[in-house]
Write an enzyme that holds these catalytic residues in place. Structure first.
Site, mmCIF file in Angstrom:
data_model
loop_
_atom_site.group_PDB
_atom_site.id
_atom_site.type_symbol
_atom_site.label_atom_id
_atom_site.label_comp_id
_atom_site.label_asym_id
_atom_site.label_seq_id
_atom_site.Cartn_x
_atom_site.Cartn_y
_atom_site.Cartn_z
ATOM 1 N N LYS A 22 -32.029 -13.265 51.125
ATOM 2 C CA LYS A 22 -33.023 -14.311 51.415
ATOM 3 C C LYS A 22 -32.352 -15.690 51.360
ATOM 4 O O LYS A 22 -32.537 -16.508 52.246
ATOM 5 C CB LYS A 22 -34.143 -14.257 50.385
ATOM 6 C CG LYS A 22 -35.047 -15.479 50.379
ATOM 7 C CD LYS A 22 -36.180 -15.387 49.378
ATOM 8 C CE LYS A 22 -35.818 -15.843 48.022
ATOM 9 N NZ LYS A 22 -35.819 -17.287 47.808
ATOM 10 N N ASN A 23 -31.536 -15.918 50.329
ATOM 11 C CA ASN A 23 -31.007 -17.273 50.121
ATOM 12 C C ASN A 23 -29.811 -17.599 51.003
ATOM 13 O O ASN A 23 -29.283 -18.711 50.923
ATOM 14 C CB ASN A 23 -30.690 -17.483 48.634
ATOM 15 C CG ASN A 23 -31.981 -17.520 47.820
ATOM 16 O OD1 ASN A 23 -33.080 -17.575 48.389
ATOM 17 N ND2 ASN A 23 -31.863 -17.447 46.518
ATOM 18 N N ARG A 93 -39.700 -25.164 49.165
ATOM 19 C CA ARG A 93 -38.620 -26.133 48.920
ATOM 20 C C ARG A 93 -37.443 -25.896 49.847
ATOM 21 O O ARG A 93 -36.815 -26.831 50.343
ATOM 22 C CB ARG A 93 -38.181 -25.995 47.465
ATOM 23 C CG ARG A 93 -36.980 -26.822 47.124
ATOM 24 C CD ARG A 93 -36.487 -26.521 45.725
ATOM 25 N NE ARG A 93 -35.245 -27.187 45.475
ATOM 26 C CZ ARG A 93 -35.135 -28.479 45.139
ATOM 27 N NH1 ARG A 93 -36.214 -29.225 45.039
ATOM 28 N NH2 ARG A 93 -33.958 -29.018 44.911
ATOM 29 N N CYS A 117 -41.960 -26.785 41.749
ATOM 30 C CA CYS A 117 -42.635 -25.496 41.699
ATOM 31 C C CYS A 117 -42.679 -25.132 40.220
ATOM 32 O O CYS A 117 -42.295 -25.916 39.363
ATOM 33 C CB CYS A 117 -41.894 -24.450 42.506
ATOM 34 S SG CYS A 117 -40.287 -24.159 41.834
ATOM 35 N N ARG A 122 -37.394 -29.982 40.205
ATOM 36 C CA ARG A 122 -36.499 -29.705 41.330
ATOM 37 C C ARG A 122 -36.377 -30.885 42.300
ATOM 38 O O ARG A 122 -36.857 -30.870 43.412
ATOM 39 C CB ARG A 122 -36.922 -28.421 42.031
ATOM 40 C CG ARG A 122 -36.964 -27.265 41.027
ATOM 41 C CD ARG A 122 -37.333 -25.968 41.628
ATOM 42 N NE ARG A 122 -36.228 -25.455 42.449
ATOM 43 C CZ ARG A 122 -36.363 -24.329 43.157
ATOM 44 N NH1 ARG A 122 -37.489 -23.679 43.156
ATOM 45 N NH2 ARG A 122 -35.353 -23.890 43.886
ATOM 46 N N ASP A 309 -31.382 -16.540 38.806
ATOM 47 C CA ASP A 309 -32.333 -15.679 39.519
ATOM 48 C C ASP A 309 -32.346 -14.258 38.967
ATOM 49 O O ASP A 309 -33.148 -13.437 39.405
ATOM 50 C CB ASP A 309 -31.998 -15.637 41.008
ATOM 51 C CG ASP A 309 -32.240 -16.978 41.655
ATOM 52 O OD1 ASP A 309 -31.815 -17.164 42.815
ATOM 53 O OD2 ASP A 309 -32.822 -17.849 41.003
ATOM 54 N N VAL A 331 -30.014 -23.622 33.979
ATOM 55 C CA VAL A 331 -30.164 -24.215 35.320
ATOM 56 C C VAL A 331 -31.522 -24.872 35.499
ATOM 57 O O VAL A 331 -31.631 -25.997 35.964
ATOM 58 C CB VAL A 331 -29.924 -23.147 36.411
ATOM 59 C CG1 VAL A 331 -30.175 -23.725 37.799
ATOM 60 C CG2 VAL A 331 -28.506 -22.587 36.303
ATOM 61 N N ARG A 401 -42.577 -13.151 48.566
ATOM 62 C CA ARG A 401 -41.715 -14.223 49.080
ATOM 63 C C ARG A 401 -40.266 -13.757 49.135
ATOM 64 O O ARG A 401 -39.515 -14.144 50.015
ATOM 65 C CB ARG A 401 -41.781 -15.443 48.149
ATOM 66 C CG ARG A 401 -43.065 -16.242 48.239
ATOM 67 C CD ARG A 401 -42.943 -17.520 47.462
ATOM 68 N NE ARG A 401 -41.759 -18.272 47.895
ATOM 69 C CZ ARG A 401 -41.295 -19.353 47.250
ATOM 70 N NH1 ARG A 401 -41.882 -19.772 46.162
ATOM 71 N NH2 ARG A 401 -40.231 -19.991 47.697
HETATM 72 C C1 EPZ Z 1 -31.365 -22.283 45.205
HETATM 73 O O1 EPZ Z 1 -32.363 -23.235 44.955
HETATM 74 C C2 EPZ Z 1 -32.078 -20.949 45.322
HETATM 75 N N1 EPZ Z 1 -33.040 -21.007 46.418
HETATM 76 C C3 EPZ Z 1 -32.812 -20.608 44.031
HETATM 77 O O2 EPZ Z 1 -33.354 -19.303 44.180
HETATM 78 C C4 EPZ Z 1 -31.789 -20.584 42.900
HETATM 79 O O3 EPZ Z 1 -32.463 -20.342 41.689
HETATM 80 C C5 EPZ Z 1 -31.062 -21.934 42.836
HETATM 81 O O4 EPZ Z 1 -30.440 -22.205 44.113
HETATM 82 C C6 EPZ Z 1 -29.982 -21.956 41.770
HETATM 83 O O5 EPZ Z 1 -29.067 -20.924 42.003
HETATM 84 C C7 EPZ Z 1 -32.600 -20.862 47.690
HETATM 85 O O6 EPZ Z 1 -31.418 -20.715 47.936
HETATM 86 C C8 EPZ Z 1 -33.649 -20.886 48.753
HETATM 87 P P1 EPZ Z 1 -30.234 -26.102 43.219
HETATM 88 P P2 EPZ Z 1 -32.000 -24.824 45.031
HETATM 89 O O7 EPZ Z 1 -30.323 -27.281 44.127
HETATM 90 O O8 EPZ Z 1 -31.019 -25.071 46.091
HETATM 91 C C9 EPZ Z 1 -31.138 -29.631 40.187
HETATM 92 C C10 EPZ Z 1 -34.972 -17.630 44.143
HETATM 93 O O9 EPZ Z 1 -35.430 -17.069 43.158
HETATM 94 N N2 EPZ Z 1 -31.054 -30.515 41.365
HETATM 95 O O10 EPZ Z 1 -28.927 -25.413 43.025
HETATM 96 O O11 EPZ Z 1 -33.282 -25.559 45.043
HETATM 97 C C11 EPZ Z 1 -32.388 -28.763 40.232
HETATM 98 O O12 EPZ Z 1 -33.486 -29.443 39.665
HETATM 99 C C12 EPZ Z 1 -34.782 -19.137 44.134
HETATM 100 O O13 EPZ Z 1 -34.578 -17.062 45.196
HETATM 101 C C13 EPZ Z 1 -31.073 -31.890 41.175
HETATM 102 O O14 EPZ Z 1 -31.182 -32.381 40.046
HETATM 103 O O15 EPZ Z 1 -31.311 -25.013 43.606
HETATM 104 C C14 EPZ Z 1 -31.995 -27.568 39.398
HETATM 105 O O16 EPZ Z 1 -32.212 -27.875 38.029
HETATM 106 C C15 EPZ Z 1 -35.434 -19.781 42.923
HETATM 107 N N3 EPZ Z 1 -30.995 -32.715 42.260
HETATM 108 C C16 EPZ Z 1 -30.485 -27.444 39.645
HETATM 109 O O17 EPZ Z 1 -30.064 -28.690 40.229
HETATM 110 C C17 EPZ Z 1 -30.867 -32.223 43.544
HETATM 111 O O18 EPZ Z 1 -30.784 -33.029 44.497
HETATM 112 C C18 EPZ Z 1 -30.118 -26.327 40.613
HETATM 113 O O19 EPZ Z 1 -30.819 -26.571 41.794
HETATM 114 C C19 EPZ Z 1 -30.833 -30.814 43.708
HETATM 115 C C20 EPZ Z 1 -30.931 -29.983 42.622
#
Ligand code: EPZ
Length: 422
Positions: A22-23, A93, A117, A122, A309, A331, A401
């Site tokens: 998915k990701n 998102r 969410c 996020r 995850d 995370v 989802r």
């Molecule tokens: C991706 O989300 C995945 N989703 C998430 O999977 C996964 O949990 C996450 O990466 C971490 O591995 C998809 O790929 C669609 P991040 P993403 O930006 O990109 C902070 C699932 O279960 N952050 O790596 O949104 C954020 O708040 C989902 O399939 C900032 O502060 O995750 C978080 O604490 C859930 N500023 C951390 O970084 C930013 O501009 C990691 O977020 C961006 C992120």
């Protein structure tokens, strides 16, 4: 309201085939917008609500998409809009990563601020930092972010990510493919899904090097074309079945699982007493004695560390562990909502800051529980398989989802599990 009903205590046997990630599919669909000519054929696309969501988003911008089984045929040449529907972006998102491709190809993007969410606020500040380093002007207006590239296009830049954000790495990488000059992303996310995205971009004619390492270099080119790509297997779906097999299986075989993407999960489950056999086609997992893992300390972190995850799933499996386990979520701020649901099933868990402390008990007991996010939903299904008696899981839209036919796959492994539509 649809529910999953599970009669617990039945062992799992046989094999299950893992679908496309998915990701990886979600950013790859966004990247398909970059092609100003040609058609993309994307294979191994799972049937998931989030995938349908992204298909609607890019279709709304003008892309022509046909689904042929697990393959999507995409022609992005007709794309002529830069403002995906507000509600589509706000409710998922991952849609925010269409910003990079739109900025690269059209010099503008008007994107709804993604909703937080229930696993944390996020923010997208790192996405915005990267775009602004490439010359983009950002305006926030009525819930939208309005990005405007310089008249003569995006400029390559050196960008350091304070957090190895998966989404920010994807968005900046895609924007940089058509920028003038070289972009360097430092402290980039190393997830396999980002490597898969980079491979698709390079097949489209982009010049991306270093994906999967801390530093990614992208040399801008003039235009990208459609390309064929087969999506990597979903390591989180695979990990979910490996954990289920470790506590409830009799040698479950997880076909199409790539062990090189699962090293942290396999290492922790081996520490807990499970055994694995790995061949080219997949991985067989041999269970622990009477389904009770040895207690573990697990800390989630960015790839290649133990994935966030997979946190809910290992918490569920350790509720009957032998001893006290400590699971630390580094995370996301608020990703322990499955704990309250597991406590309804008798689990002895308490939260200390970012750590769930689990006192292993003999056996869970079935109860009515509710999924709070898609991985929590999978964790509650595992708990239901482990429990004595009947468990019903609601909140299935979360599960739908991110899991393609989870109930059917567990049924094929011999679980006494069924889905009841309302
Ligand atoms: C991706 O989300 C995945 N989703 C998430 O999977 C996964 O949990 C996450 O990466 C971490 O591995 C998809 O790929 C669609 P991040 P993403 O930006 O990109 C902070 C699932 O279960 N952050 O790596 O949104 C954020 O708040 C989902 O399939 C900032 O502060 O995750 C978080 O604490 C859930 N500023 C951390 O970084 C930013 O501009 C990691 O977020 C961006 C992120």
């Amino acid at each position: 309201m649809a529910k999953i009903v599970i009669d617990g205590g039945h062992r799992l046997e046989g094999h299950v085939r893992i679908g496309g990630a998915k990701n990886a599919v979600l950013p790859i669909l966004a990247a398909s917008l970059l092609a100003s000519s040609g058609t993309s054929m994307i294979d191994e696309v799972p049937s998931l609500l989030d995938v349908e969501h992204m298909i609607h988003t890019i279709s709304a911008l003008g892309a022509e998409i046909q689904r042929e089984g697990n393959t999507l045929r995409i022609n992005a040449a007709p794309v002529n809009r830069v403002d995906p529907p507000y509600d589509l972006v706000r409710s998922m998102r991952a849609s925010f990563v269409v910003a990079g491709p739109l900025l690269a190809r059209f010099g503008e993007a008007i994107i709804a601020m993604p909703g937080g969410c229930n696993i944390g606020p996020r923010p997208v500040d790192l996405h915005i930092k990267g775009f602004e380093a490439m010359g983009v002007q950002t305006r926030m207006e009525n819930g939208y972010v309005h990005f405007i590239a310089p008249k003569d296009g995006l400029k390559g830049a050196r960008i350091y990510l304070d957090i190895a954000s998966v989404g920010a790495t994807q968005n900046i990488m895609m924007a940089a493919t058509l920028a003038k000059g070289q972009t360097i992303i430092e402290n980039a996310a190393k997830e396999p899904e980002n490597v898969d995205l980079a491979n698709y971009l390079n097949a489209m004619g982009a010049r991306v090097r270093g994906a999967g390492t801390d530093t990614i270099r992208i040399d801008g080119v003039d235009a990208l074309h459609g390309a064929n790509h087969s999506v990597i297997p979903d390591r989180i779906e695979a990990g979910t079945f490996l954990i289920a097999g470790a506590v409830m299986g009799n040698g479950v075989y997880v076909e199409n699982a790539l062990s090189q993407h699962l090293t942290s999960i396999i290492a922790k489950l081996e520490e807990a007493g499970a055994r694995f056999e790995d061949d080219v086609q997949g991985i067989r997992v041999w269970p622990v004695e009477n389904g009770r893992l040895k207690a573990l300390d697990v800390k989630t972190h960015y790839y290649p560390a133990y994935p966030t995850d997979m946190q809910a799933q290992i918490v569920a499996a350790l509720t009957t562990g032998i001893g006290t386990s400590m699971i630390t979520e580094t995370v996301f701020e608020n990703r322990f909502m499955h704990v309250a649901e597991l406590q309804r099933m008798g689990a002895e868990i308490h939260i200390e800051g970012r750590t769930a402390v689990i006192e292993g008990i003999e056996k869970l007991s079935g109860a009515d529980v509710t999924a709070t996010d898609l991985r929590a939903g999978a964790a509650l299904v595992i708990a239901g398989l482990m429990a004595e008696g009947t468990t019903t899981v609601s909140g299935l839209h979360h599960i739908d989802r991110g899991y393609d036919n989870l109930v059917g796959k567990f049924q094929a492994l011999g679980a006494k599990i069924r889905r009841i539509e309302d």
